[in-house]
Design an enzyme around this catalytic site. Structure first.
Site, PDB file in Angstrom:
ATOM      1  N   GLY A  14       0.786  -1.229   0.000  1.00 18.26           N
ATOM      2  CA  GLY A  14       0.000   0.000   0.000  1.00 18.26           C
ATOM      3  C   GLY A  14       0.817   1.276   0.000  1.00 18.26           C
ATOM      4  N   ASN A  16       1.383   3.209  -2.574  1.00 21.71           N
ATOM      5  CA  ASN A  16       0.632   4.210  -3.339  1.00 21.71           C
ATOM      6  C   ASN A  16      -0.591   4.697  -2.557  1.00 21.71           C
ATOM      7  OD1 ASN A  16       1.908   4.856  -5.896  1.00 21.71           O
ATOM      8  ND2 ASN A  16       1.661   2.710  -6.411  1.00 21.71           N
ATOM      9  N   ASN A 110      -5.648   3.626 -12.866  1.00 20.98           N
ATOM     10  CA  ASN A 110      -4.598   2.705 -12.431  1.00 20.98           C
ATOM     11  C   ASN A 110      -3.239   3.363 -12.612  1.00 20.98           C
ATOM     12  OD1 ASN A 110      -3.382   0.098 -11.729  1.00 20.98           O
ATOM     13  ND2 ASN A 110      -2.827  -0.066 -13.880  1.00 20.98           N
ATOM     14  N   HIS A 112       0.689   2.474 -13.465  1.00 17.67           N
ATOM     15  CA  HIS A 112       1.539   1.399 -14.012  1.00 17.67           C
ATOM     16  C   HIS A 112       2.989   1.889 -14.020  1.00 17.67           C
ATOM     17  CE1 HIS A 112       2.556  -2.165 -16.298  1.00 17.67           C
ATOM     18  NE2 HIS A 112       3.309  -1.392 -17.058  1.00 17.67           N
TER      19      HIS A 112
END
Length: 202
Positions: A14, A16, A110, A112
């Protein structure tokens, strides 16, 4: 104006999620608020981060359901219960089908760890992205925030940030630099941008 309610989907440490929590505290993320953390497993350290910051969390494990559809219907129920308007995938390792993503058009983002379209798509996550970048010998990598659709890493790009690859980098060292110099900066900014747009569109 009411803030956009955000669910952060997590599977592991976690980091991010922490960047988003910090951004909320510092005012970078002000049009949205993290209303829920949804984890794909009970051991995700991200759940501890949620608890420490008084954010509600729910664990929905794919293998506890007979089908992808049943799993996704459960996730949708949880999101409805919390009034979620925006989903942020922050190291979420469960695949979401078109049935799910099409129910939330331009409401799932999202992060990436590469500059899409490089080193992305099915199977490209975690250290593999950085291993492949180093194997190719690229001099620049980075991170991308994109909308999520039915194609892995295939949705419209929102933001990108480049990160230098240095001589002697290992996948682990590069992963850390991409997180610090790109992911943790981009994800809060993009989340704020989308939260603001959804706020206006109410």
């Amino acid at each position: 104006m009411l803030k956009t309610k955000i669910a952060v989907f997590v599977s592991g440490g976690g980091t991010n999620l922490q960047a988003l929590i910090d951004a909320q505290k510092s005012g970078i993320l002000q049009s949205g608020e993290i209303a829920l953390v949804l984890a794909s497993n009970h051991k995700a350290y991200a759940l501890t981060r949620a608890a420490e910051n008084n954010i509600p969390s729910v664990v929905v494990v794919r293998k506890e359901f007979d089908s992808q559809l049943a799993y996704e219907e459960k996730v949708k129920e949880v999101l409805k219960e919390y009034g979620i308007e925006l989903i942020v995938l922050a190291g979420f390792m469960s695949i979401l089908s078109e049935n799910f993503t099409s129910a939330f058009p331009k409401r799932i983002i999202n992060i990436h760890p590469s500059l899409i379209p490089s080193f992305c798509g099915k199977g490209y996550y975690g250290l593999k992205v950085h291993e492949t970048a180093l194997a190719y010998g690229v001099k620049v990598t980075g991170a991308t925030v994109h909308y999520v659709n039915e194609i892995p890493d295939g949705g419209e790009i929102l933001m990108q940030k480049a990160v230098e690859v240095k001589d002697g980098d290992t996948p682990e060292v590069l992963q850390r630099r991409v997180m610090e110099e790109a992911e943790w900066i981009l994800l809060p900014r993009a989340t704020e941008q989308v939260s603001k747009e959804l706020q206006k569109g109410r």
